[in-house]
Design a protein around this motif. Structure first.
Motif, mmCIF file in Angstrom:
data_model
loop_
_atom_site.group_PDB
_atom_site.id
_atom_site.type_symbol
_atom_site.label_atom_id
_atom_site.label_comp_id
_atom_site.label_asym_id
_atom_site.label_seq_id
_atom_site.Cartn_x
_atom_site.Cartn_y
_atom_site.Cartn_z
ATOM 1 N N ASP A 6 -9.376 -8.656 -31.901
ATOM 2 C CA ASP A 6 -8.268 -7.936 -32.553
ATOM 3 C C ASP A 6 -6.932 -8.426 -32.006
ATOM 4 O O ASP A 6 -6.853 -8.909 -30.873
ATOM 5 C CB ASP A 6 -8.363 -6.434 -32.255
ATOM 6 C CG ASP A 6 -9.640 -5.818 -32.798
ATOM 7 O OD1 ASP A 6 -9.907 -5.986 -33.997
ATOM 8 O OD2 ASP A 6 -10.358 -5.165 -32.013
ATOM 9 N N SER A 7 -5.884 -8.251 -32.803
ATOM 10 C CA SER A 7 -4.535 -8.549 -32.302
ATOM 11 C C SER A 7 -3.599 -7.421 -32.729
ATOM 12 O O SER A 7 -3.873 -6.701 -33.698
ATOM 13 C CB SER A 7 -4.046 -9.904 -32.824
ATOM 14 O OG SER A 7 -4.203 -9.970 -34.226
ATOM 15 N N PHE A 8 -2.522 -7.289 -31.976
ATOM 16 C CA PHE A 8 -1.604 -6.161 -32.198
ATOM 17 C C PHE A 8 -0.175 -6.615 -31.955
ATOM 18 O O PHE A 8 0.135 -7.208 -30.922
ATOM 19 C CB PHE A 8 -1.967 -5.037 -31.214
ATOM 20 C CG PHE A 8 -0.977 -3.901 -31.162
ATOM 21 C CD1 PHE A 8 -0.668 -3.157 -32.297
ATOM 22 C CD2 PHE A 8 -0.347 -3.563 -29.961
ATOM 23 C CE1 PHE A 8 0.243 -2.101 -32.236
ATOM 24 C CE2 PHE A 8 0.562 -2.508 -29.899
ATOM 25 C CZ PHE A 8 0.855 -1.776 -31.041
ATOM 26 N N ILE A 21 -0.029 -9.158 -28.793
ATOM 27 C CA ILE A 21 -1.080 -9.240 -27.765
ATOM 28 C C ILE A 21 -2.438 -9.283 -28.469
ATOM 29 O O ILE A 21 -2.540 -8.988 -29.662
ATOM 30 C CB ILE A 21 -1.036 -8.053 -26.769
ATOM 31 C CG1 ILE A 21 -1.108 -6.709 -27.510
ATOM 32 C CG2 ILE A 21 0.190 -8.102 -25.894
ATOM 33 C CD1 ILE A 21 -1.340 -5.529 -26.582
ATOM 34 N N ASP A 22 -3.471 -9.651 -27.728
ATOM 35 C CA ASP A 22 -4.803 -9.667 -28.343
ATOM 36 C C ASP A 22 -5.842 -9.069 -27.402
ATOM 37 O O ASP A 22 -5.594 -8.894 -26.204
ATOM 38 C CB ASP A 22 -5.187 -11.089 -28.784
ATOM 39 C CG ASP A 22 -5.396 -11.994 -27.600
ATOM 40 O OD1 ASP A 22 -6.354 -11.756 -26.840
ATOM 41 O OD2 ASP A 22 -4.591 -12.933 -27.427
ATOM 42 N N SER A 23 -7.004 -8.785 -27.978
ATOM 43 C CA SER A 23 -8.024 -8.046 -27.227
ATOM 44 C C SER A 23 -8.775 -8.939 -26.236
ATOM 45 O O SER A 23 -9.565 -8.432 -25.453
ATOM 46 C CB SER A 23 -8.999 -7.375 -28.193
ATOM 47 O OG SER A 23 -9.606 -8.345 -29.010
ATOM 48 N N VAL A 24 -8.524 -10.246 -26.284
ATOM 49 C CA VAL A 24 -9.165 -11.113 -25.284
ATOM 50 C C VAL A 24 -8.368 -11.049 -23.984
ATOM 51 O O VAL A 24 -8.927 -10.841 -22.912
ATOM 52 C CB VAL A 24 -9.241 -12.581 -25.796
ATOM 53 C CG1 VAL A 24 -9.803 -13.490 -24.707
ATOM 54 C CG2 VAL A 24 -10.094 -12.647 -27.047
ATOM 55 N N VAL A 65 -4.768 0.348 -27.661
ATOM 56 C CA VAL A 65 -4.915 0.050 -29.099
ATOM 57 C C VAL A 65 -6.289 -0.577 -29.357
ATOM 58 O O VAL A 65 -7.008 -0.181 -30.277
ATOM 59 C CB VAL A 65 -3.791 -0.904 -29.566
ATOM 60 C CG1 VAL A 65 -4.067 -1.453 -30.961
ATOM 61 C CG2 VAL A 65 -2.457 -0.180 -29.529
ATOM 62 N N PHE A 66 -6.671 -1.541 -28.511
ATOM 63 C CA PHE A 66 -7.941 -2.234 -28.728
ATOM 64 C C PHE A 66 -9.128 -1.317 -28.406
ATOM 65 O O PHE A 66 -10.150 -1.352 -29.088
ATOM 66 C CB PHE A 66 -7.988 -3.530 -27.906
ATOM 67 C CG PHE A 66 -6.853 -4.464 -28.252
ATOM 68 C CD1 PHE A 66 -6.573 -4.761 -29.582
ATOM 69 C CD2 PHE A 66 -6.038 -5.015 -27.271
ATOM 70 C CE1 PHE A 66 -5.513 -5.597 -29.924
ATOM 71 C CE2 PHE A 66 -4.989 -5.854 -27.593
ATOM 72 C CZ PHE A 66 -4.720 -6.138 -28.927
ATOM 73 N N LEU A 67 -8.982 -0.486 -27.371
ATOM 74 C CA LEU A 67 -10.056 0.462 -27.061
ATOM 75 C C LEU A 67 -10.251 1.409 -28.244
ATOM 76 O O LEU A 67 -11.374 1.768 -28.595
ATOM 77 C CB LEU A 67 -9.730 1.260 -25.788
ATOM 78 C CG LEU A 67 -9.620 0.435 -24.495
ATOM 79 C CD1 LEU A 67 -9.217 1.330 -23.328
ATOM 80 C CD2 LEU A 67 -10.942 -0.274 -24.178
ATOM 81 N N HIS A 68 -9.129 1.768 -28.877
ATOM 82 C CA HIS A 68 -9.216 2.695 -30.015
ATOM 83 C C HIS A 68 -9.893 2.022 -31.218
ATOM 84 O O HIS A 68 -10.712 2.650 -31.903
ATOM 85 C CB HIS A 68 -7.812 3.191 -30.388
ATOM 86 C CG HIS A 68 -7.830 4.423 -31.242
ATOM 87 N ND1 HIS A 68 -8.361 5.620 -30.826
ATOM 88 C CD2 HIS A 68 -7.407 4.635 -32.518
ATOM 89 C CE1 HIS A 68 -8.257 6.523 -31.784
ATOM 90 N NE2 HIS A 68 -7.682 5.946 -32.829
ATOM 91 N N GLY A 76 -16.050 -6.131 -37.829
ATOM 92 C CA GLY A 76 -14.874 -6.816 -38.379
ATOM 93 C C GLY A 76 -13.672 -6.561 -37.490
ATOM 94 O O GLY A 76 -13.479 -5.443 -36.993
ATOM 95 N N HIS A 77 -12.890 -7.612 -37.276
ATOM 96 C CA HIS A 77 -11.712 -7.478 -36.422
ATOM 97 C C HIS A 77 -10.452 -7.366 -37.263
ATOM 98 O O HIS A 77 -10.432 -7.776 -38.419
ATOM 99 C CB HIS A 77 -11.662 -8.646 -35.436
ATOM 100 C CG HIS A 77 -12.746 -8.534 -34.419
ATOM 101 N ND1 HIS A 77 -13.955 -9.171 -34.556
ATOM 102 C CD2 HIS A 77 -12.819 -7.807 -33.283
ATOM 103 C CE1 HIS A 77 -14.731 -8.838 -33.534
ATOM 104 N NE2 HIS A 77 -14.066 -8.021 -32.742
ATOM 105 N N LEU A 78 -9.415 -6.816 -36.634
ATOM 106 C CA LEU A 78 -8.199 -6.510 -37.385
ATOM 107 C C LEU A 78 -6.961 -7.070 -36.702
ATOM 108 O O LEU A 78 -6.924 -7.193 -35.473
ATOM 109 C CB LEU A 78 -8.028 -4.977 -37.508
ATOM 110 C CG LEU A 78 -9.148 -4.196 -38.193
ATOM 111 C CD1 LEU A 78 -8.834 -2.698 -38.148
ATOM 112 C CD2 LEU A 78 -9.336 -4.630 -39.654
ATOM 113 N N HIS A 79 -5.971 -7.369 -37.539
ATOM 114 C CA HIS A 79 -4.632 -7.604 -36.999
ATOM 115 C C HIS A 79 -3.802 -6.363 -37.337
ATOM 116 O O HIS A 79 -3.737 -5.934 -38.497
ATOM 117 C CB HIS A 79 -3.971 -8.848 -37.601
ATOM 118 C CG HIS A 79 -2.554 -8.984 -37.130
ATOM 119 N ND1 HIS A 79 -2.248 -9.215 -35.807
ATOM 120 C CD2 HIS A 79 -1.375 -8.859 -37.779
ATOM 121 C CE1 HIS A 79 -0.939 -9.242 -35.662
ATOM 122 N NE2 HIS A 79 -0.377 -9.021 -36.842
#
Ligand code: DP6
Length: 349
Positions: free
Chosen positions: A64-66, A73-76, A83-86, A98-101
């Protein structure tokens, strides 16, 4: 992170617009922090202007990216970001992949001392779910396991007060007898009573203690048990005032309630004082002017030094003019808001 997080986004953009809310009866203290079970019932008014607008789009990369403002930022690289935990939580709850931006912005300045976690987590939950289920139709969302009640429940897991931002008008979050019986539901729609919230920014410094930490510290206050014992009666009086649209009765409760919450904060373990000298000066002025009979406005204060003045719509200009006249030399910022109808999810390109 390079811009690739955005370039590999594809398909429909789902855009959630979620207002913030001002708590009349404050959520203060958690019975179970892991399950976000609050110590007490709370009651709020959903706003109109102070909003978070969040867009979600599927992306091909395996993470994911935000983006918020110019920060991407991204989840890596930031796997522990809330945000990514949510997003992980939403995928697990709905059993989806499925991953999201995610792209998010607030309609109010982020440095103005107004917290955005309520509107932020409500908007993230709604946009994320709409993108994962590829619909913004409330009936279809409900049929596929994401009713408004479930959405509010998931938003609450991100940040407690976000659950109340999933509905418009006056909203109650009932703690219930156990974590699974808690409930968030609208009490009256915005059309019931046209109340305004004149937000007076007296200080925009970062909070000295986050509200999540202060919820835990509350249990160490000798005043906390007494506060909890009085909550049912306070809730009853607030609801009665709202029902008959009696602003004076509501106002008396608003002021006593927020001062009680701050007293608990100031005597907690560890203790925190969110109020600044300007806050006390301002609220003293409000009370003095009101007792002179011409300022029909009552204050409430969240976990910060800024003041929300609640008044009826017909008195909004008078209240704003009075503040401008008295506090202009201090360059006090004012944001004018009012009761609102709640969130919206739109389908974009
Ligand atoms: C003073 O919802 O920010 O605004 O659940 O830990 O994210 P977390 O706390 P948060 O607490 C809000 C506290 C408050 C009162 C309220 O909104 O009811």
């Amino acid at each position: 992170m390079t811009q690739s997080g955005i370039q590999d986004a594809y398909g429909t953009t789902w855009k959630a617009s979620c207002p913030s809310n001002i708590a009349f009866l404050k959520y203060w203290g958690k019975r179970d922090p892991a399950l976000q079970w609050p110590a007490n019932d709370s009651l709020s008014m959903t706003l109109t202007n102070a909003k978070t607008i969040t867009s979600a789009r599927r992306r091909a990369g395996g993470f994911d990216s935000f983006q918020f403002q110019d920060k991407l930022i991204d989840s890596v690289t930031s796997p522990q970001n809330k945000v990514f935990l949510h997003l992980n939580r939403l995928r697990n709850e709905l059993n989806l992949e499925g991953h999201l931006h995610i792209h998010s912005e607030n309609t109010f300045p982020s440095d103005c001392g107004i917290a955005s976690s309520a509107s932020g987590f409500a908007a993230l939950t709604m946009a994320g779910i709409a993108a994962l289920l590829e619909t913004n139709d409330w009936n279809e969302l409900a049929l596929r396991g994401a009713s408004k009640e479930s959405i509010a429940h998931w938003a609450r897991l991100g940040s407690g007060s976000a659950g109340r931002s999933c509905f418009g008008g006056f909203v109650q979050w009932t703690a219930g007898e156990n974590p699974t019986s808690q409930k968030i539901a609208p009490l009256y729609p915005a059309s019931h009573w046209d109340l305004c919230d004149v937000i007076v920014i007296l200080d925009d410094d970062k909070k000295s203690m986050s509200s999540s930490e202060a919820h835990l510290a509350a249990w160490g206050s000798p005043l906390f048990k007494t506060r909890l014992a009085g909550i049912p009666e306070r809730l009853r009086r607030m609801r009665a005032a709202i029902e008959i649209r009696d602003v004076e009765k509501l106002g008396v409760e608003l002021e006593a309630e927020c001062l009680e919450m701050h007293s608990v904060a100031m005597t907690g373990t560890p203790a925190v004082c969110y109020l600044k000298p300007e806050t006390t000066e301002f609220t003293t002025w409000v009370r003095e002017q009101r007792s002179l009979g011409w300022l029909p406005a009552w204050f409430t204060i969240d976990a910060g030094p800024n003041v929300h003045l609640i008044c009826e719509r017909q008195n909004q200009d008078l209240v704003v003019d009075a503040i401008n006249k008295k506090w202009r030399e201090r360059r006090t910022k004012i944001m004018i808001d009012r009761i609102g109808e709640g969130p919206m999810i739109q389908r974009g390109e």
